[in-house]
Design a protein around this motif. Structure first.
Motif, PDB file in Angstrom:
ATOM      1  N   PHE A 138       0.862  -1.182   0.000  1.00  0.00           N
ATOM      2  CA  PHE A 138       0.000   0.000   0.000  1.00  0.00           C
ATOM      3  C   PHE A 138       0.896   1.230   0.000  1.00  0.00           C
ATOM      4  O   PHE A 138       1.796   1.352   0.840  1.00  0.00           O
ATOM      5  N   VAL A 139       0.646   2.128  -0.936  1.00  0.00           N
ATOM      6  CA  VAL A 139       1.477   3.314  -1.098  1.00  0.00           C
ATOM      7  C   VAL A 139       0.638   4.553  -0.812  1.00  0.00           C
ATOM      8  O   VAL A 139      -0.387   4.782  -1.473  1.00  0.00           O
ATOM      9  N   ASN A 140       1.047   5.334   0.145  1.00  0.00           N
ATOM     10  CA  ASN A 140       0.399   6.603   0.474  1.00  0.00           C
ATOM     11  C   ASN A 140       0.727   7.560  -0.670  1.00  0.00           C
ATOM     12  O   ASN A 140       1.855   8.028  -0.792  1.00  0.00           O
ATOM     13  N   SER A 141      -0.249   7.814  -1.537  1.00  0.00           N
ATOM     14  CA  SER A 141       0.055   8.587  -2.742  1.00  0.00           C
ATOM     15  C   SER A 141      -1.088   9.495  -3.156  1.00  0.00           C
ATOM     16  O   SER A 141      -2.244   9.283  -2.785  1.00  0.00           O
ATOM     17  N   THR A 142      -0.704  10.496  -3.938  1.00  0.00           N
ATOM     18  CA  THR A 142      -1.685  11.440  -4.469  1.00  0.00           C
ATOM     19  C   THR A 142      -2.536  10.752  -5.535  1.00  0.00           C
ATOM     20  O   THR A 142      -2.125   9.728  -6.098  1.00  0.00           O
ATOM     21  N   PRO A 143      -3.711  11.294  -5.843  1.00  0.00           N
ATOM     22  CA  PRO A 143      -4.596  10.663  -6.834  1.00  0.00           C
ATOM     23  C   PRO A 143      -3.959  10.510  -8.220  1.00  0.00           C
ATOM     24  O   PRO A 143      -4.285   9.565  -8.940  1.00  0.00           O
ATOM     25  N   ASP A 144      -3.027  11.384  -8.571  1.00  0.00           N
ATOM     26  CA  ASP A 144      -2.432  11.310  -9.907  1.00  0.00           C
ATOM     27  C   ASP A 144      -1.121  10.529  -9.945  1.00  0.00           C
ATOM     28  O   ASP A 144      -0.531  10.345 -11.009  1.00  0.00           O
ATOM     29  N   PHE A 145      -0.662  10.008  -8.810  1.00  0.00           N
ATOM     30  CA  PHE A 145       0.564   9.206  -8.769  1.00  0.00           C
ATOM     31  C   PHE A 145       0.241   7.797  -9.255  1.00  0.00           C
ATOM     32  O   PHE A 145      -0.690   7.167  -8.758  1.00  0.00           O
ATOM     33  N   THR A 146       1.012   7.312 -10.242  1.00  0.00           N
ATOM     34  CA  THR A 146       0.702   6.003 -10.835  1.00  0.00           C
ATOM     35  C   THR A 146       1.868   5.012 -10.793  1.00  0.00           C
ATOM     36  O   THR A 146       1.808   3.967 -11.435  1.00  0.00           O
ATOM     37  N   ASP A 147       2.902   5.321 -10.036  1.00  0.00           N
ATOM     38  CA  ASP A 147       4.078   4.455  -9.994  1.00  0.00           C
ATOM     39  C   ASP A 147       4.146   3.584  -8.737  1.00  0.00           C
ATOM     40  O   ASP A 147       5.230   3.243  -8.263  1.00  0.00           O
ATOM     41  N   GLN A 148       2.993   3.188  -8.209  1.00  0.00           N
ATOM     42  CA  GLN A 148       2.980   2.323  -7.031  1.00  0.00           C
ATOM     43  C   GLN A 148       3.829   1.062  -7.230  1.00  0.00           C
ATOM     44  O   GLN A 148       4.571   0.675  -6.322  1.00  0.00           O
ATOM     45  N   SER A 190      -2.618   2.058  -4.412  1.00  0.00           N
ATOM     46  CA  SER A 190      -2.582   3.389  -3.823  1.00  0.00           C
ATOM     47  C   SER A 190      -3.490   3.438  -2.606  1.00  0.00           C
ATOM     48  O   SER A 190      -4.509   2.756  -2.533  1.00  0.00           O
ATOM     49  N   ALA A 191      -3.105   4.276  -1.656  1.00  0.00           N
ATOM     50  CA  ALA A 191      -3.938   4.545  -0.485  1.00  0.00           C
ATOM     51  C   ALA A 191      -3.967   6.054  -0.276  1.00  0.00           C
ATOM     52  O   ALA A 191      -2.947   6.731  -0.430  1.00  0.00           O
ATOM     53  N   ALA A 192      -5.129   6.565   0.073  1.00  0.00           N
ATOM     54  CA  ALA A 192      -5.259   8.006   0.315  1.00  0.00           C
ATOM     55  C   ALA A 192      -4.474   8.429   1.549  1.00  0.00           C
ATOM     56  O   ALA A 192      -3.987   9.560   1.628  1.00  0.00           O
ATOM     57  N   SER A 193      -4.343   7.531   2.509  1.00  0.00           N
ATOM     58  CA  SER A 193      -3.515   7.756   3.690  1.00  0.00           C
ATOM     59  C   SER A 193      -3.203   6.412   4.315  1.00  0.00           C
ATOM     60  O   SER A 193      -3.857   5.411   4.024  1.00  0.00           O
ATOM     61  N   LEU A 194      -2.182   6.391   5.154  1.00  0.00           N
ATOM     62  CA  LEU A 194      -1.792   5.176   5.863  1.00  0.00           C
ATOM     63  C   LEU A 194      -1.576   5.510   7.332  1.00  0.00           C
ATOM     64  O   LEU A 194      -1.408   6.683   7.697  1.00  0.00           O
ATOM     65  N   PRO A 195      -1.569   4.491   8.207  1.00  0.00           N
ATOM     66  CA  PRO A 195      -1.411   4.750   9.638  1.00  0.00           C
ATOM     67  C   PRO A 195      -0.177   5.611   9.944  1.00  0.00           C
ATOM     68  O   PRO A 195       0.894   5.408   9.365  1.00  0.00           O
TER      69      PRO A 195
END
Length: 154
Positions: free
Chosen positions: A98-108, A135-140
């Protein structure tokens, strides 16, 4: 006596610390038959949490390093599941990253390659695995990466 896997890790400059304790009401791993299911490990090192959002304040290299830190923690959990004998590890079966990433980030997938590449470097063919990278909008705790894994042991 240090086993073959830990000797290889040392050659890569990695020393496993004690397995991180769970932060809530769950167990760090569950063994079923010869499979060990390891709960999600967050990106952290001895220096602390690796936080941030890919596509905003963390670059691809930083994300891959965060994923590698998760893989090291996963191996610490597997070592604990194997009563300290990491040479009981047969193979890595599957990772879910799971990658904490912006909506337009596509390199998970490139971020989670930090874990996958490390496991193959450390374990050879036994480190090759099935995988998902999402992708995750946020992570712990605001961490950059969290990875869970399934491992086969003997």
């Amino acid at each position: 006596m240090t086993g073959q896997i830990e000797t290889r890790l040392a050659q890569l400059g990695v020393t496993l610390s004690d397995a991180p304790a769970p932060a809530a009401n769950y167990v760090p791993f569950v063994q079923s038959g010869d499979l060990v299911y390891v709960s999600g490990q967050i990106s952290q090192t001895a220096e602390g949490l690796i936080t941030g959002k890919l596509g905003n304040d963390v670059n691809l290299e930083g994300g891959a390093n965060a994923a590698k830190a998760c893989a090291v923690a996963l191996l610490s959990q597997v070592k604990a599941a194997c009563d300290g004998d990491l040479d009981r590890l047969v193979r890595v079966v599957k990772l879910t990253g799971f990658v904490n990433s912006t909506p337009d980030f596509t390199d998970q997938p490139k971020v989670i390659n930090g874990a996958s590449d490390f496991l193959v470097d450390a374990l050879g063919d036994a480190g090759r695995h099935a995988r998902a990278a999402v992708s995750a909008a946020s992570l712990p705790l605001g961490v950059a990466v969290e990875i869970e894994g399934i491992f086969q042991i003997k």
